[in-house]
Write an enzyme that holds these catalytic residues in place. Structure first.
Site, short mmCIF file in Angstrom:
data_model
loop_
_atom_site.label_atom_id
_atom_site.label_comp_id
_atom_site.label_asym_id
_atom_site.label_seq_id
_atom_site.Cartn_x
_atom_site.Cartn_y
_atom_site.Cartn_z
N GLU A 1 0.87 -1.20 0.00
CA GLU A 1 0.00 0.00 0.00
C GLU A 1 0.90 1.25 0.00
O GLU A 1 1.90 1.27 0.71
CB GLU A 1 -0.84 -0.02 1.30
N ASN B 1 -6.79 6.37 -1.85
CA ASN B 1 -5.75 5.38 -1.56
C ASN B 1 -6.02 4.23 -2.53
O ASN B 1 -7.01 3.50 -2.39
CB ASN B 1 -5.87 4.94 -0.10
N LYS C 1 -9.44 2.33 -2.10
CA LYS C 1 -9.69 1.77 -0.76
C LYS C 1 -11.02 2.24 -0.18
O LYS C 1 -11.31 3.45 -0.15
CB LYS C 1 -8.54 2.17 0.16
N GLU D 1 -6.14 8.91 7.57
CA GLU D 1 -6.64 8.52 6.24
C GLU D 1 -8.00 9.14 5.93
O GLU D 1 -8.29 9.46 4.78
CB GLU D 1 -6.72 7.00 6.13
N CYS E 1 -5.11 -2.87 2.69
CA CYS E 1 -4.86 -2.78 4.13
C CYS E 1 -6.09 -3.02 5.01
O CYS E 1 -6.51 -4.14 5.19
CB CYS E 1 -4.19 -1.46 4.48
N ASN F 1 0.02 -0.99 5.51
CA ASN F 1 0.91 -0.28 6.44
C ASN F 1 0.24 -0.41 7.81
O ASN F 1 -0.73 0.29 8.09
CB ASN F 1 0.99 1.21 6.08
N1 CDT Z 1 -3.21 1.54 6.44
C1 CDT Z 1 -4.14 0.95 7.20
O1 CDT Z 1 -5.28 0.76 6.77
N2 CDT Z 1 -3.77 0.61 8.48
C2 CDT Z 1 -4.68 0.08 9.44
C3 CDT Z 1 -4.27 0.46 10.81
C4 CDT Z 1 -5.32 0.17 11.79
S1 CDT Z 1 -4.62 -0.25 13.32
C5 CDT Z 1 -5.49 -1.70 13.70
C6 CDT Z 1 -4.80 -1.44 9.38
O2 CDT Z 1 -5.93 -1.93 9.41
O3 CDT Z 1 -3.81 -2.15 9.34
#
Ligand code: CDT
Length: 312
Positions: free
Chosen positions: A47, A110, A127, A146, A172, A197
């Site tokens: 991502e 995204n 996304k 985000e 993600c 990420n």
């Molecule tokens: N980039 C992204 O979507 N990160 C989120 C962080 C959330 S923390 C549980 C993820 O779901 O990994």
């Protein structure tokens, strides 16, 4: 008859804030060459693979924010990735921040794309599940903005005939939601590609920090098994601008088993020769949607015919 597809999952180590696009792209090109040398026909990047994960910090200035986004794909810095893919004969999944101008209105997403070995754009995904918030959290060691920087994706969950199978994409946080896999599988997906990420600390829920790796793998393994799909999940790992992120890049079979997994928090390629026909025992028998799903029982309780009214 097996339908083999050799896939490389290209985990990324941290990308510093000051790293130029061309530096980041040259790391991806390196991994692409390594993947091809291993006989892979498809490489999956992460991502926002071209930059540091900027939603982790507050940006006020519009021009500064827009500098993290790609206005065209391929663009001046990414053309080389497309050219190398064509030269090598390898397809790829790439996540990036997209600035789209639609009817003279700027929109930020995204995004991920799926590109064929001849450089043709097969599909695009924006996304849908955007985590975090839109406001600055002064007590958090880092932000997750985000919801401030991106709009919710408007392309839905789609699947494309590609690479000898049916391929779907998500990004993600989408991987934590069962409906992501289910909608993609209802559209026929046999292979689901995603980049992520994921910090190893959740500032507003630190009591589950120790479960970060577990919840990540649990989501992807159950998504794969319950929908009879291959899942390839690719991390941006390691400490990036002070934010520590999980690795655990993984290739997961339709049985739910992890067949390949990264072991570092750096740039690391993992490779597996996936038999796409392994989806069949699940899609045709145990999880044959047409035969076994009972959607007539999925309505909310109030609209079900014959539902017993709650007792006074
Ligand atoms: N980039 C992204 O979507 N990160 C989120 C962080 C959330 S923390 C549980 C993820 O779901 O990994």
């Amino acid at each position: 008859m097996p339908r083999f597809l050799s896939i490389a999952a290209a985990q990324s180590g941290p990308i510093a804030r000051r790293t130029s696009r061309s530096e980041a792209v040259s790391r991806l090109v390196e991994q692409m060459r390594e993947a091809r040398a291993c006989g892979c026909e498809l490489i999956v990047f992460t991502e926002c693979a071209l930059t540091a994960f900027f939603p982790h910090w507050w940006i006020d200035d519009e021009a500064e924010l827009e500098a993290w986004f790609e206005r065209t794909m391929p663009g001046p810095d990414t053309q080389v990735l497309f050219d190398e893919a064509v030269r090598l004969g390898i397809g790829f999944y790439l996540g990036y921040a997209e600035l789209a101008v639609e009817n003279s209105v700027k929109r930020r997403y995204n995004t991920s794309i799926l590109v064929a070995a001849d450089g043709r754009m097969i599909g695009k995904y924006r996304k849908i599940h955007l985590p975090g918030g839109a406001d600055y959290q002064p007590h958090h060691p880092f932000q997750n903005l985000e919801k401030r920087y991106f709009e919710v994706g408007d392309l839905g969950f789609q699947a494309w005939r590609a690479f000898g199978g049916i391929v779907g994409m998500c990004i993600c946080n989408d991987r934590r939601w069962p409906e992501t896999y289910r909608v993609l599988a209802l559209r026929g997906a046999e292979l689901i590609l995603l980049g992520y990420n994921t910090p190893d600390h959740i500032p507003d829920q630190p009591e589950i920090d120790h479960l970060c790796d577990f919840h990540h793998l649990l989501s992807m393994q159950s998504g794969a098994y319950q929908n009879g799909c291959w899942v390839v999940g690719v991390a941006k790992a390691g400490v990036e601008e002070g934010v520590s992120q999980i690795g655990q890049t993984a290739i997961i079979a339709p049985s739910g088993e992890i067949v390949a997994r990264s072991s570092t928090l750096k740039d690391e390629l993992i490779v597996y020769r996936c038999d796409l026909d392994l989806v069949k025992p699940y899609k045709e028998r145990l999880f044959n949607f047409e035969k076994h799903r009972r959607i007539e029982h999925y309505q909310p309780i109030a609209t079900q015919t014959g539902a017993t009214p709650p007792e006074e």
